[in-house]
Write a protein that holds these residues in place. Structure first.
Motif, mmCIF file in Angstrom:
data_model
loop_
_atom_site.group_PDB
_atom_site.id
_atom_site.type_symbol
_atom_site.label_atom_id
_atom_site.label_comp_id
_atom_site.label_asym_id
_atom_site.label_seq_id
_atom_site.Cartn_x
_atom_site.Cartn_y
_atom_site.Cartn_z
ATOM 1 N N ALA A 49 38.622 46.882 22.957
ATOM 2 C CA ALA A 49 39.065 47.995 23.805
ATOM 3 C C ALA A 49 37.985 48.367 24.820
ATOM 4 C CB ALA A 49 39.420 49.205 22.939
ATOM 5 N N ARG A 50 36.719 48.382 24.384
ATOM 6 C CA ARG A 50 35.630 48.665 25.324
ATOM 7 C C ARG A 50 35.564 47.599 26.414
ATOM 8 N NH1 ARG A 50 32.386 49.701 20.431
ATOM 9 N NH2 ARG A 50 32.431 51.945 20.088
ATOM 10 N N HIS A 51 35.761 46.341 26.016
ATOM 11 C CA HIS A 51 35.729 45.253 26.990
ATOM 12 C C HIS A 51 36.869 45.414 27.994
ATOM 13 C CE1 HIS A 51 34.821 41.309 28.533
ATOM 14 N NE2 HIS A 51 36.072 40.951 28.376
ATOM 15 N N ASP A 52 38.066 45.721 27.492
ATOM 16 C CA ASP A 52 39.209 45.935 28.380
ATOM 17 C C ASP A 52 38.969 47.126 29.302
ATOM 18 O OD1 ASP A 52 40.530 43.799 27.297
ATOM 19 O OD2 ASP A 52 41.828 44.996 25.982
ATOM 20 N N ALA A 53 38.400 48.190 28.762
ATOM 21 C CA ALA A 53 38.121 49.372 29.581
ATOM 22 C C ALA A 53 37.112 49.040 30.675
ATOM 23 C CB ALA A 53 37.614 50.510 28.704
ATOM 24 N N ALA A 54 36.089 48.269 30.329
ATOM 25 C CA ALA A 54 35.087 47.884 31.330
ATOM 26 C C ALA A 54 35.727 47.010 32.404
ATOM 27 C CB ALA A 54 33.927 47.147 30.662
ATOM 28 N N ARG A 55 36.583 46.089 31.978
ATOM 29 C CA ARG A 55 37.267 45.218 32.937
ATOM 30 C C ARG A 55 38.172 46.052 33.848
ATOM 31 N NH1 ARG A 55 38.854 40.912 29.715
ATOM 32 N NH2 ARG A 55 40.559 42.194 28.982
ATOM 33 N N THR A 56 38.880 47.028 33.274
ATOM 34 C CA THR A 56 39.764 47.891 34.062
ATOM 35 C C THR A 56 38.945 48.729 35.042
ATOM 36 O OG1 THR A 56 41.331 47.983 32.227
ATOM 37 C CG2 THR A 56 41.515 49.682 33.895
ATOM 38 N N ARG A 57 37.815 49.277 34.576
ATOM 39 C CA ARG A 57 36.948 50.046 35.476
ATOM 40 C C ARG A 57 36.448 49.180 36.622
ATOM 41 N NH1 ARG A 57 34.824 52.331 30.810
ATOM 42 N NH2 ARG A 57 33.138 50.831 30.802
ATOM 43 N N GLN A 58 36.049 47.947 36.312
ATOM 44 C CA GLN A 58 35.561 47.043 37.349
ATOM 45 C C GLN A 58 36.660 46.736 38.354
ATOM 46 O OE1 GLN A 58 32.521 46.050 37.914
ATOM 47 N NE2 GLN A 58 33.080 44.791 39.642
ATOM 48 N N ARG A 59 37.861 46.467 37.846
ATOM 49 C CA ARG A 59 38.998 46.164 38.721
ATOM 50 C C ARG A 59 39.317 47.373 39.605
ATOM 51 N NH1 ARG A 59 43.395 45.517 35.360
ATOM 52 N NH2 ARG A 59 42.146 43.979 34.299
ATOM 53 N N ALA A 60 39.310 48.577 39.013
ATOM 54 C CA ALA A 60 39.597 49.791 39.781
ATOM 55 C C ALA A 60 38.513 50.021 40.831
ATOM 56 C CB ALA A 60 39.687 50.989 38.844
ATOM 57 N N HIS A 61 37.268 49.749 40.479
ATOM 58 C CA HIS A 61 36.174 49.892 41.443
ATOM 59 C C HIS A 61 36.368 48.932 42.614
ATOM 60 C CE1 HIS A 61 32.190 50.653 42.984
ATOM 61 N NE2 HIS A 61 31.953 49.354 42.960
ATOM 62 N N GLU A 62 36.718 47.682 42.294
ATOM 63 C CA GLU A 62 36.931 46.689 43.350
ATOM 64 C C GLU A 62 38.117 47.080 44.221
ATOM 65 O OE1 GLU A 62 37.342 43.085 41.178
ATOM 66 O OE2 GLU A 62 35.187 42.927 40.744
ATOM 67 N N GLY B 92 39.293 50.111 44.673
ATOM 68 C CA GLY B 92 38.885 51.288 45.441
ATOM 69 C C GLY B 92 38.023 50.901 46.629
ATOM 70 N N THR B 93 37.104 49.977 46.409
ATOM 71 C CA THR B 93 36.257 49.504 47.499
ATOM 72 C C THR B 93 37.105 48.831 48.575
ATOM 73 O OG1 THR B 93 34.446 49.177 45.943
ATOM 74 C CG2 THR B 93 34.268 48.046 48.045
ATOM 75 N N ALA B 94 38.066 48.012 48.155
ATOM 76 C CA ALA B 94 38.945 47.351 49.119
ATOM 77 C C ALA B 94 39.770 48.383 49.888
ATOM 78 C CB ALA B 94 39.862 46.361 48.405
ATOM 79 N N LEU B 95 40.261 49.409 49.200
ATOM 80 C CA LEU B 95 41.035 50.451 49.879
ATOM 81 C C LEU B 95 40.164 51.221 50.871
ATOM 82 C CD1 LEU B 95 43.194 51.877 46.953
ATOM 83 C CD2 LEU B 95 43.994 50.559 48.920
ATOM 84 N N ILE B 96 38.914 51.497 50.494
ATOM 85 C CA ILE B 96 38.005 52.195 51.407
ATOM 86 C C ILE B 96 37.742 51.349 52.634
ATOM 87 C CG2 ILE B 96 35.613 52.978 51.664
ATOM 88 C CD1 ILE B 96 35.787 53.939 48.735
ATOM 89 N N VAL B 97 37.511 50.044 52.433
ATOM 90 C CA VAL B 97 37.269 49.152 53.567
ATOM 91 C C VAL B 97 38.496 49.102 54.467
ATOM 92 C CG1 VAL B 97 36.908 46.725 54.178
ATOM 93 C CG2 VAL B 97 35.491 47.791 52.424
#
Length: 158
Positions: free
Chosen positions: A81-94, A96-101
C-alpha cells in the motif's frame, strides 16, 4: 530391664522395642491406604495438570505462529500500500507538473494574442490620431503663425 534398643543413654531419642513395633504398625496402617487410594489420585491429577499445561503451551505456540504469520501478511500489505501510494503521489506530481506547464503555455499564448491585439489596436488608434493631428496641425500652425505675426496669413497652393 532395659527395653531400649541402643545400649547407651541418649535420652528420649533412644527407642524402645515396643514403641518401635507400635510405630511401624501405625505407619503401615497410614501408609498402605494412602499409597493405594490417595497417592495414585494425586499422581493422576499432577499428570493431568502437566498435560493441560503442555497442551496450553502448544496451543499458545500455535496462536503465536498464526499471529506472526498474520503480522507478516499485514506488513506485506502495508508495504504494498505504501508503494502504491508513493507511485500515485509521483504520478499526481507528474500530472500536476504537466498541467502547470500546459497552463503556462496557454497563458503565454493568450498573453501574446492579447499583446498582438493591443498592439494592433494601438497602431490603428495611432494611425487615426496621426491622421487627425495632421489634419488639425495645419490649421493650428496657421493660427499660431497668425498670432505670432499679428496678421492673417494666406496659404499658397503648391
Amino acid at each position: 530391664m532395659n527395653d531400649n534398643l541402643l545400649p547407651f543413654d541418649i535420652g528420649p531419642l533412644n527407642p524402645s522395642g515396643y514403641g518401635l513395633i507400635l510405630s511401624l504398625v501405625c505407619f503401615a496402617l497410614v501408609f498402605f491406604p494412602l499409597s493405594r487410594w490417595l497417592l495414585p489420585r494425586a499422581v493422576r491429577i499432577q499428570e493431568e495438570r502437566a498435560e493441560r499445561i503442555e497442551g496450553g503451551m502448544e496451543h499458545a505456540e500455535r496462536v503465536r505462529a498464526e499471529a506472526r504469520a498474520l503480522r507478516e501478511e499485514r506488513e506485506a500489505l502495508l508495504a504494498a500500500a505504501r508503494h502504491d501510494a508513493a507511485r500515485t503521489r509521483q504520478r499526481a506530481h507528474e500530472e500536476g507538473t504537466a498541467l502547470i506547464v500546459a497552463a503556462r503555455e496557454d497563458g503565454q499564448r493568450e498573453r501574446e494574442r492579447i499583446l498582438a491585439a493591443g498592439a494592433a489596436a494601438i497602431e490603428a488608434e495611432r494611425t487615426v490620431a496621426v491622421a487627425a493631428l495632421r489634419a488639425d496641425a495645419e490649421g493650428w500652425g496657421r493660427v499660431l503663425a497668425e498670432r505670432i505675426i499679428g496678421e492673417p496669413l494666406t496659404i499658397r497652393s503648391k
